[in-house]
Motif scaffolding. Structure first.
Motif, short mmCIF file in Angstrom:
data_model
loop_
_atom_site.label_atom_id
_atom_site.label_comp_id
_atom_site.label_asym_id
_atom_site.label_seq_id
_atom_site.Cartn_x
_atom_site.Cartn_y
_atom_site.Cartn_z
N ALA A 235 26.61 -72.68 141.58
CA ALA A 235 26.79 -73.51 142.64
C ALA A 235 28.21 -73.63 142.96
CB ALA A 235 25.93 -74.57 142.79
N ILE A 236 28.74 -73.15 144.07
CA ILE A 236 30.22 -73.36 144.26
C ILE A 236 30.45 -74.56 145.00
CG2 ILE A 236 30.45 -71.86 146.25
CD1 ILE A 236 32.88 -70.69 144.96
N ASN B 124 33.09 -66.32 141.50
CA ASN B 124 32.41 -67.39 141.51
C ASN B 124 31.21 -67.15 142.64
OD1 ASN B 124 33.22 -68.42 139.04
ND2 ASN B 124 34.50 -70.01 140.20
N ALA B 125 31.64 -66.49 143.69
CA ALA B 125 30.87 -66.56 144.93
C ALA B 125 29.61 -65.14 144.79
CB ALA B 125 31.71 -66.37 146.33
N ASP C 172 26.19 -69.11 147.89
CA ASP C 172 27.50 -69.51 147.30
C ASP C 172 28.44 -68.94 148.32
OD1 ASP C 172 26.58 -70.91 145.33
OD2 ASP C 172 27.00 -69.29 143.66
#
Length: 115
Positions: free
Chosen positions: A24-25, A61-62, A67
């Motif tokens: 989770a961002i 990260n996405a 995200d």
């Protein structure tokens, strides 16, 4: 009573860590990754190595649709905090860093359309 408060705090920390662990961002992460890009985005020139590293980290990260939508909304909010942000610099940032991003850097994008 103190033990219950501590237990609740521990549970909240565990839940937060679980969310971060599963990818989770957060806007804090987005802001931290893009902070080195502010000089480039407001003054132009060339993005530095720290900026490109942050963009690559953010992109990595996405991974999920959720995200990417979260990151998009965070980027949009961050961009709107800088009235002197150059839209052309924002749009050219990924290519100047040599990557293709899955989250646009724009203050006008409709983040609900991100998949």
């Amino acid at each position: 009573m103190k033990a219950i408060a501590i237990l609740v705090l521990v549970v909240l920390v565990v839940v937060q860590l679980a969310m971060v662990a599963r990818g989770a961002i957060t806007c804090g992460q987005v802001d931290a990754n893009l902070a080195p890009c502010v000089p480039f985005l407001t003054q132009g020139g060339e993005p530095g190595a720290a900026c490109c590293s942050g963009v690559k980290t953010l992109n990595g990260n996405a991974q999920s649709s959720d995200d990417r939508k979260t990151a998009c909304n965070c980027v949009k909010a961050a961009a709107n905090r800088y009235p002197n942000l150059k839209d052309d610099a924002a749009q050219s940032l990924p290519s100047k860093c040599g990557i293709s991003v899955n989250v646009p850097i724009s203050r006008t994008v409709n983040c609900d359309t991100i998949s």
